[in-house]
Write a protein that holds these residues in place. Structure first.
Motif, PDB file in Angstrom:
ATOM      1  N   LEU A   1       0.824  -1.211   0.000  1.00  0.00           N
ATOM      2  CA  LEU A   1       0.000   0.000   0.000  1.00  0.00           C
ATOM      3  C   LEU A   1       0.862   1.266   0.000  1.00  0.00           C
ATOM      4  O   LEU A   1       0.522   2.251  -0.670  1.00  0.00           O
ATOM      5  N   ALA A   2       1.978   1.247   0.718  1.00  0.00           N
ATOM      6  CA  ALA A   2       2.864   2.419   0.752  1.00  0.00           C
ATOM      7  C   ALA A   2       3.472   2.676  -0.627  1.00  0.00           C
ATOM      8  O   ALA A   2       3.584   3.833  -1.054  1.00  0.00           O
ATOM      9  N   THR A   3       3.850   1.614  -1.331  1.00  0.00           N
ATOM     10  CA  THR A   3       4.414   1.824  -2.666  1.00  0.00           C
ATOM     11  C   THR A   3       3.345   2.288  -3.647  1.00  0.00           C
ATOM     12  O   THR A   3       3.640   3.082  -4.548  1.00  0.00           O
ATOM     13  N   LEU A   4       2.114   1.831  -3.478  1.00  0.00           N
ATOM     14  CA  LEU A   4       1.025   2.334  -4.320  1.00  0.00           C
ATOM     15  C   LEU A   4       0.819   3.832  -4.091  1.00  0.00           C
ATOM     16  O   LEU A   4       0.659   4.599  -5.043  1.00  0.00           O
ATOM     17  N   LEU A   5       0.804   4.237  -2.837  1.00  0.00           N
ATOM     18  CA  LEU A   5       0.644   5.661  -2.523  1.00  0.00           C
ATOM     19  C   LEU A   5       1.817   6.487  -3.007  1.00  0.00           C
ATOM     20  O   LEU A   5       1.643   7.619  -3.459  1.00  0.00           O
ATOM     21  N   ALA A   6       3.018   5.949  -2.922  1.00  0.00           N
ATOM     22  CA  ALA A   6       4.203   6.690  -3.351  1.00  0.00           C
ATOM     23  C   ALA A   6       4.228   6.905  -4.856  1.00  0.00           C
ATOM     24  O   ALA A   6       4.797   7.879  -5.341  1.00  0.00           O
ATOM     25  N   ARG A   7       3.575   6.040  -5.603  1.00  0.00           N
ATOM     26  CA  ARG A   7       3.546   6.170  -7.069  1.00  0.00           C
ATOM     27  C   ARG A   7       2.504   7.154  -7.546  1.00  0.00           C
ATOM     28  O   ARG A   7       2.530   7.568  -8.717  1.00  0.00           O
ATOM     29  N   GLN A   8       1.587   7.566  -6.680  1.00  0.00           N
ATOM     30  CA  GLN A   8       0.561   8.525  -7.071  1.00  0.00           C
ATOM     31  C   GLN A   8       1.200   9.895  -7.266  1.00  0.00           C
ATOM     32  O   GLN A   8       2.031  10.311  -6.463  1.00  0.00           O
ATOM     33  N   PRO A   9       0.808  10.596  -8.324  1.00  0.00           N
ATOM     34  CA  PRO A   9       1.386  11.935  -8.521  1.00  0.00           C
ATOM     35  C   PRO A   9       0.905  12.908  -7.440  1.00  0.00           C
ATOM     36  O   PRO A   9      -0.235  12.836  -6.990  1.00  0.00           O
ATOM     37  N   CYS A  10       1.796  13.768  -7.021  1.00  0.00           N
ATOM     38  CA  CYS A  10       1.449  14.811  -6.047  1.00  0.00           C
ATOM     39  C   CYS A  10       0.598  15.866  -6.739  1.00  0.00           C
ATOM     40  O   CYS A  10       0.755  16.104  -7.930  1.00  0.00           O
ATOM     41  N   PRO A  11      -0.294  16.539  -6.011  1.00  0.00           N
ATOM     42  CA  PRO A  11      -1.131  17.574  -6.637  1.00  0.00           C
ATOM     43  C   PRO A  11      -0.328  18.684  -7.315  1.00  0.00           C
ATOM     44  O   PRO A  11      -0.738  19.198  -8.343  1.00  0.00           O
ATOM     45  N   GLU A  12       0.833  19.033  -6.767  1.00  0.00           N
ATOM     46  CA  GLU A  12       1.635  20.084  -7.390  1.00  0.00           C
ATOM     47  C   GLU A  12       2.355  19.588  -8.650  1.00  0.00           C
ATOM     48  O   GLU A  12       2.819  20.388  -9.439  1.00  0.00           O
ATOM     49  N   ASP A  13       2.436  18.267  -8.859  1.00  0.00           N
ATOM     50  CA  ASP A  13       3.051  17.707 -10.056  1.00  0.00           C
ATOM     51  C   ASP A  13       2.082  17.637 -11.222  1.00  0.00           C
ATOM     52  O   ASP A  13       2.500  17.485 -12.369  1.00  0.00           O
ATOM     53  N   VAL A  14       0.807  17.702 -10.940  1.00  0.00           N
ATOM     54  CA  VAL A  14      -0.208  17.535 -11.990  1.00  0.00           C
ATOM     55  C   VAL A  14      -0.470  18.806 -12.727  1.00  0.00           C
ATOM     56  O   VAL A  14      -0.352  19.879 -12.337  1.00  0.00           O
TER      57      VAL A  14
END
Length: 97
Positions: free
Chosen positions: A84-97
């Motif tokens: 689950l931590a690696t899944l969350l880490a792969r999500q783009p940050c709002p400032e990256d979008v």
């Protein structure tokens, strides 16, 4: 084979708790290290502390690795939280979008 469910659930519960702390500490120390001029001075002590905590709690919960089902629950919890931590880490940050 008889599963000792109370031991397995106790190991799983402790594993989830400690694993969440482990990966939250990892995320925090990486953020601090990225802003630091000497990241190794942040990451190495953090790793020693986090790994020590993970192993010490695992040793206590599994009664010195003699409670097999508590060990299994603890291990499963760690790998589930890691996934689950690696899944969350792969999500783009709002400032990256």
């Amino acid at each position: 084979m008889i599963v000792d469910w109370p031991d397995a659930l106790m190991g799983f519960g402790a594993g989830v708790t400690v694993s969440v702390l482990y990966f939250a500490g990892l995320a925090g120390s990486v953020r601090v290290a990225l802003r630091s001029s000497r990241p190794a001075a942040v990451l190495l002590p953090s790793a020693v502390l986090r790994i020590g905590l993970l192993l010490a709690v695992g040793w206590l919960v599994t009664d010195g690795a003699t409670r097999v089902w508590a060990s299994a629950g603890y291990g499963v919890a760690f790998f589930l939280v890691r996934f689950l931590a690696t899944l969350l880490a792969r999500q783009p940050c709002p400032e990256d979008v």
